[in-house]
Design an enzyme around this catalytic site. Structure first.
Site, PDB file in Angstrom:
ATOM      1  N   HIS A  72     -10.268 -51.462 -16.587  1.00 34.03           N
ATOM      2  CA  HIS A  72     -10.840 -52.351 -15.580  1.00 34.03           C
ATOM      3  C   HIS A  72     -12.288 -51.946 -15.314  1.00 34.03           C
ATOM      4  CE1 HIS A  72      -7.207 -54.384 -13.427  1.00 34.03           C
ATOM      5  NE2 HIS A  72      -7.099 -54.415 -14.745  1.00 34.03           N
ATOM      6  N   TYR A 201      -8.670 -55.976  -3.153  1.00 43.25           N
ATOM      7  CA  TYR A 201      -8.459 -55.258  -1.886  1.00 43.25           C
ATOM      8  C   TYR A 201      -8.858 -56.221  -0.771  1.00 43.25           C
ATOM      9  CZ  TYR A 201      -8.240 -50.759  -4.392  1.00 43.25           C
ATOM     10  OH  TYR A 201      -7.887 -49.712  -5.214  1.00 43.25           O
ATOM     11  N   PRO A 293      -3.424 -44.051  -0.133  1.00 43.73           N
ATOM     12  CA  PRO A 293      -3.621 -44.596  -1.493  1.00 43.73           C
ATOM     13  C   PRO A 293      -4.732 -45.645  -1.613  1.00 43.73           C
ATOM     14  CG  PRO A 293      -1.541 -45.329  -0.564  1.00 43.73           C
ATOM     15  CD  PRO A 293      -2.100 -44.338   0.386  1.00 43.73           C
ATOM     16  N   LYS A 297      -6.712 -42.271  -5.267  1.00 44.79           N
ATOM     17  CA  LYS A 297      -7.157 -40.914  -5.597  1.00 44.79           C
ATOM     18  C   LYS A 297      -6.026 -39.903  -5.759  1.00 44.79           C
ATOM     19  CE  LYS A 297     -11.402 -41.785  -5.837  1.00 44.79           C
ATOM     20  NZ  LYS A 297     -11.489 -42.306  -7.191  1.00 44.79           N
ATOM     21  N   TYR A 385     -15.182 -44.649  -6.590  1.00 45.70           N
ATOM     22  CA  TYR A 385     -13.940 -45.269  -7.060  1.00 45.70           C
ATOM     23  C   TYR A 385     -13.614 -44.843  -8.490  1.00 45.70           C
ATOM     24  CZ  TYR A 385     -10.222 -48.728  -7.448  1.00 45.70           C
ATOM     25  OH  TYR A 385      -8.975 -49.328  -7.596  1.00 45.70           O
TER      26      TYR A 385
HETATM   27  P1  FAS Z   1       4.747 -35.262  -6.681  1.00 46.84           P
HETATM   28  O1  FAS Z   1       5.215 -35.426  -5.277  1.00 46.84           O
HETATM   29  O2  FAS Z   1       4.586 -36.454  -7.561  1.00 46.84           O
HETATM   30  O3  FAS Z   1       5.715 -34.267  -7.478  1.00 46.84           O
HETATM   31  C1  FAS Z   1       6.231 -33.120  -6.843  1.00 46.84           C
HETATM   32  C2  FAS Z   1       7.530 -32.783  -7.529  1.00 46.84           C
HETATM   33  O4  FAS Z   1       8.038 -31.564  -6.959  1.00 46.84           O
HETATM   34  C3  FAS Z   1       8.603 -33.853  -7.313  1.00 46.84           C
HETATM   35  O5  FAS Z   1       9.182 -34.195  -8.542  1.00 46.84           O
HETATM   36  C4  FAS Z   1       9.604 -33.173  -6.382  1.00 46.84           C
HETATM   37  O6  FAS Z   1      10.935 -33.580  -6.628  1.00 46.84           O
HETATM   38  C5  FAS Z   1       9.417 -31.714  -6.726  1.00 46.84           C
HETATM   39  N1  FAS Z   1       9.815 -30.801  -5.642  1.00 46.84           N
HETATM   40  C6  FAS Z   1       9.641 -30.963  -4.309  1.00 46.84           C
HETATM   41  N2  FAS Z   1      10.147 -29.899  -3.647  1.00 46.84           N
HETATM   42  C7  FAS Z   1      10.656 -29.046  -4.588  1.00 46.84           C
HETATM   43  C8  FAS Z   1      11.312 -27.791  -4.544  1.00 46.84           C
HETATM   44  N3  FAS Z   1      11.551 -27.189  -3.371  1.00 46.84           N
HETATM   45  N4  FAS Z   1      11.691 -27.211  -5.705  1.00 46.84           N
HETATM   46  C9  FAS Z   1      11.443 -27.817  -6.884  1.00 46.84           C
HETATM   47  N5  FAS Z   1      10.819 -29.019  -7.015  1.00 46.84           N
HETATM   48  C10 FAS Z   1      10.441 -29.613  -5.868  1.00 46.84           C
HETATM   49  N6  FAS Z   1      -1.430 -42.183  -5.414  1.00 46.84           N
HETATM   50  C11 FAS Z   1      -2.286 -43.104  -5.916  1.00 46.84           C
HETATM   51  O7  FAS Z   1      -3.318 -42.740  -6.489  1.00 46.84           O
HETATM   52  N7  FAS Z   1      -2.008 -44.459  -5.763  1.00 46.84           N
HETATM   53  C12 FAS Z   1      -0.855 -44.891  -5.147  1.00 46.84           C
HETATM   54  O8  FAS Z   1      -0.624 -46.090  -5.037  1.00 46.84           O
HETATM   55  C13 FAS Z   1       0.055 -43.959  -4.640  1.00 46.84           C
HETATM   56  N8  FAS Z   1       1.216 -44.357  -4.030  1.00 46.84           N
HETATM   57  C14 FAS Z   1       2.078 -43.402  -3.519  1.00 46.84           C
HETATM   58  C15 FAS Z   1       3.291 -43.768  -2.873  1.00 46.84           C
HETATM   59  C16 FAS Z   1       4.155 -42.789  -2.350  1.00 46.84           C
HETATM   60  C17 FAS Z   1       5.442 -43.200  -1.656  1.00 46.84           C
HETATM   61  C18 FAS Z   1       3.806 -41.431  -2.451  1.00 46.84           C
HETATM   62  C19 FAS Z   1       4.717 -40.358  -1.855  1.00 46.84           C
HETATM   63  C20 FAS Z   1       2.637 -41.061  -3.083  1.00 46.84           C
HETATM   64  C21 FAS Z   1       1.757 -42.043  -3.631  1.00 46.84           C
HETATM   65  N9  FAS Z   1       0.576 -41.707  -4.287  1.00 46.84           N
HETATM   66  C22 FAS Z   1      -0.283 -42.605  -4.793  1.00 46.84           C
HETATM   67  C23 FAS Z   1       0.229 -40.362  -4.450  1.00 46.84           C
HETATM   68  C24 FAS Z   1       1.021 -39.837  -5.623  1.00 46.84           C
HETATM   69  O9  FAS Z   1       0.727 -40.593  -6.767  1.00 46.84           O
HETATM   70  C25 FAS Z   1       0.686 -38.384  -5.753  1.00 46.84           C
HETATM   71  O10 FAS Z   1      -0.701 -38.150  -5.623  1.00 46.84           O
HETATM   72  C26 FAS Z   1       1.177 -37.786  -7.036  1.00 46.84           C
HETATM   73  O11 FAS Z   1       2.549 -38.034  -7.133  1.00 46.84           O
HETATM   74  C27 FAS Z   1       0.855 -36.294  -6.980  1.00 46.84           C
HETATM   75  O12 FAS Z   1       1.585 -35.687  -7.964  1.00 46.84           O
HETATM   76  P2  FAS Z   1       2.226 -34.233  -7.701  1.00 46.84           P
HETATM   77  O13 FAS Z   1       1.225 -33.383  -7.032  1.00 46.84           O
HETATM   78  O14 FAS Z   1       2.814 -33.845  -8.999  1.00 46.84           O
HETATM   79  O15 FAS Z   1       3.358 -34.450  -6.581  1.00 46.84           O
HETATM   80  C1  PHB Z   2      -1.279 -49.319  -7.497  1.00 41.93           C
HETATM   81  O1  PHB Z   2      -1.412 -50.068  -8.493  1.00 41.93           O
HETATM   82  O2  PHB Z   2      -0.179 -48.833  -7.160  1.00 41.93           O
HETATM   83  C2  PHB Z   2      -2.493 -48.977  -6.665  1.00 41.93           C
HETATM   84  C3  PHB Z   2      -3.753 -49.332  -7.132  1.00 41.93           C
HETATM   85  C4  PHB Z   2      -4.872 -49.018  -6.375  1.00 41.93           C
HETATM   86  C5  PHB Z   2      -4.705 -48.373  -5.162  1.00 41.93           C
HETATM   87  C6  PHB Z   2      -3.439 -48.006  -4.705  1.00 41.93           C
HETATM   88  C7  PHB Z   2      -2.325 -48.322  -5.457  1.00 41.93           C
HETATM   89  O3  PHB Z   2      -5.802 -48.074  -4.405  1.00 41.93           O
END
Ligand code: FAS
Ligand code: PHB
Length: 392
Positions: A72, A201, A293, A297, A385
């Site tokens: 994009h 957005y 989100p 980032k 961005y």
């Molecule tokens: P994660 O949370 O992905 O992974 C951590 C892992 O550790 C998980 O698999 C968990 O099961 C495990 N864990 C936890 N406790 C443990 C323990 N005690 N023992 C062993 N394992 C354990 N980011 C964006 O850029 N755009 C988005 O749209 C976006 N939407 C999101 C929506 C939600 C609901 C959430 C929660 C996050 C969102 N994020 C988004 C942010 C997300 O993408 C995170 O930045 C990304 O998952 C970060 O990755 P990790 O640091 O690996 O953490």
């Molecule tokens: C998504 O595609 O999930 C998404 C994209 C951009 C954002 C947040 C979420 O800023």
């Protein structure tokens, strides 16, 4: 059992770190509390910065991303019933972002790890970290009715916001900074064509909306909802109607609706823990910080932490120097706070704040009007961005 680096968590941070360390000949074991299927079932990020793409290539897992991901070159800001394109490529001298779901990134990393036969313990219960202030840290867990222990040189806490690693640090050794937003994002995944070629957005009097995608046939949309809302109270039809109300007439008209594959509400917060290193234990990704989100980032910040941490471990084992691990927290936090600022800025700009509907809304309109009419302002948005360059 013994390894060089014990990684807690098999999300994108843990898996990417494991792959980069493996490529550098550094032994590592990942201990994950959930099953691999559960990890893959979490629908999260969608936008990959160039630095994250480069790291996935370095890890040897970028082939499908380049084949299936969608590049994009711009995003659209929608306000006052009109869309305004931010030309990321022109404003940043050629940079862009890629649409490629976090689920796919995780799958590619999982497949590469399995293909390399690297040890990953899934469904580990009661994971605990021990003696990370000494020179012989340990990790323990329960599985199949037995208690297991892993001796290691270092622990990488990649266990997300609710993980055990940050929680194991004594309160007087860690400082946290937090802002919780008074709303959440109701997200829907549907096999419907995206409403536009690029992300939209939208700032609207009814609240924020975002039209994103996972492919040319699968859409990911969000609407801002009160924190009191329950996903069960939102029918698909109610979601599509609300999204349509928050878009410009052309987008509202062209929106194709369909049954949801996934629907969930995510709370929004800004959070940073400092420092990100405690003796032989290092935090990376959501274990150390959370961004709303809106700035896309979260996943990309996890990748930049892993870039710094993997290089620090390589320096330790290959060059026999602790300079990298000693400087990890400072380097990572410098980038984290810039991403926190941008994510807070985008969230403040685009969402309806219940206690500030009048003056706050007018200021948002003025900020958006300035953004789309000033080269300096839109350049600032664009360079944040697509991802700021690494400074160290
Ligand atoms: P994660 O949370 O992905 O992974 C951590 C892992 O550790 C998980 O698999 C968990 O099961 C495990 N864990 C936890 N406790 C443990 C323990 N005690 N023992 C062993 N394992 C354990 N980011 C964006 O850029 N755009 C988005 O749209 C976006 N939407 C999101 C929506 C939600 C609901 C959430 C929660 C996050 C969102 N994020 C988004 C942010 C997300 O993408 C995170 O930045 C990304 O998952 C970060 O990755 P990790 O640091 O690996 O953490
Ligand atoms: C998504 O595609 O999930 C998404 C994209 C951009 C954002 C947040 C979420 O800023």
């Amino acid at each position: 059992m013994r390894t060089q680096v014990a990684i807690i968590g098999a999300g994108p941070a843990g898996l990417l770190l494991g792959q980069l360390l493996h490529k550098a000949g550094i032994d590592n074991v990942i201990v994950e509390q959930r099953s691999g299927e559960y990890v893959l079932g979490r629908i999260r990020a969608g936008i990959i910065e160039q630095i994250c793409q480069d790291l996935l290539d370095e890890a040897g897992v970028g082939e499908r991303m380049h084949r299936e991901g969608i590049v994009h070159h711009g995003i659209e800001l929608c306000f006052g019933g009109q869309r305004h394109r931010i030309d990321l490529r022109q404003l940043t001298g050629g940079k862009s972002v890629m649409v490629y779901g976090q689920t796919e990134v995780t799958r590619d990393l999982m497949d590469a790890r399995a293909a390399a036969g690297l040890p990953t313990v899934y469904e580990a219960a009661n994971v605990q970290v021990h003696d990370f202030d000494g020179t012989s840290p340990r990790v323990s867990w329960q599985k199949d009715g037995a208690t297991h222990e892993l001796q290691c040189d270092f622990i990488a806490g990649c266990d997300g916001f609710h993980g055990v690693c940050r929680a194991s640090v004594p309160a007087d050794r860690i400082q946290t900074f937090e802002r919780v937003y008074p709303f959440g994002w109701l997200g829907i995944l549907a096999d419907t064509p995206p409403v536009s070629d690029e992300l939209i957005y939208s700032n609207h009097e009814r609240g924020f909306a975002l039209c994103s995608m996972r492919s040319h046939t699968r859409s990911r949309h969000y609407v801002q909802v009160p924190l009191t809302d329950k996903v069960e109270s939102w029918s698909d039809e109610a979601f599509w109607d609300e999204l349509r109300r928050r878009l410009d007439p052309e987008a509202a008209e062209s929106l194709v609706t369909g049954p949801s594959i996934e629907k969930s509400i995510a709370p929004l917060r800004s959070f940073v823990a400092e420092p990100m290193r405690f003796g032989r234990m290092f935090l990376a990704g959501d274990a150390a910080h959370i961004v709303p989100p809106t700035g896309a980032k979260g996943l990309n910040l996890a990748a930049s932490d892993v870039r710094y941490l993997s290089r620090a471990f390589v320096e330790y084992y290959r060059d026999k120097t602790e300079a990298g691990i000693d400087d990890y927290s400072r380097k990572a936090l410098r980038r984290v706070w810039k991403a926190e600022r941008f994510s807070w800025f985008m969230t403040s700009l685009l969402h309806k704040f219940p206690d500030d509907a009048g003056f706050g809304f007018k200021i948002q309109q003025a900020e958006l009007d300035y953004l789309v009419s000033s080269a300096a302002a839109s350049t600032s948005l664009a360079e944040n961005y697509v991802g700021l360059p690494f400074e160290d």
